[in-house]
Design a protein around this motif. Structure first.
Motif: not given
Length: 125
Positions: A6, A20-22, A36, A94-95, A119
């Protein structure tokens, strides 16, 4: 072995936005649902939203209309666009990916096999 990483967390004022990116690796991205979750201090981890292999989405009531999940198959990345953030959105995010095989969407954390490291998102009032 699948790996999820993440990024994009940070500090934002109430009413603001974050994305947010994962990034996923080690799995056949097109057959996995991605979820998520978040965990605030002193609270249990809770479901935020998920997107399945065909693009169907589901969200927790607390974020519906404010958060959007989308995925980019070419980049093997899932995103969580968070708008109109509130102080109560403060948590570690969290992803996670489910167990693959084009399963049905689920909000149950026990059905997610792989997790990122998390994150931090902090929303100030």
């Amino acid at each position: 072995q699948a790996q999820l990483v993440e990024s994009g967390g940070g500090l934002v004022q109430a009413g603001g936005s974050l994305r947010l990116s994962c990034a996923a690796s080690g799995l056949t991205f097109s057959t996995y649902a991605m979820g998520w979750f978040r965990q605030a201090p002193g609270k249990e981890r809770e479901f935020v939203g998920a997107i399945n292999w065909s693009g169907i989405r589901t969200y927790a009531d607390s974020v519906k209309g404010r958060f959007i999940i989308f995925r980019d198959a070419a980049k093997m990345t899932v995103y969580l666009q968070m708008n109109s953030l509130k102080p109560e959105d403060t948590a570690v995010y969290y992803c996670a990916s489910d167990k693959g095989g084009r399963r049905s969407l689920t909000e149950s954390s026990s059905e997610y096999a792989f997790w990122g490291q998390g994150t931090q998102v902090t929303v100030s009032s």
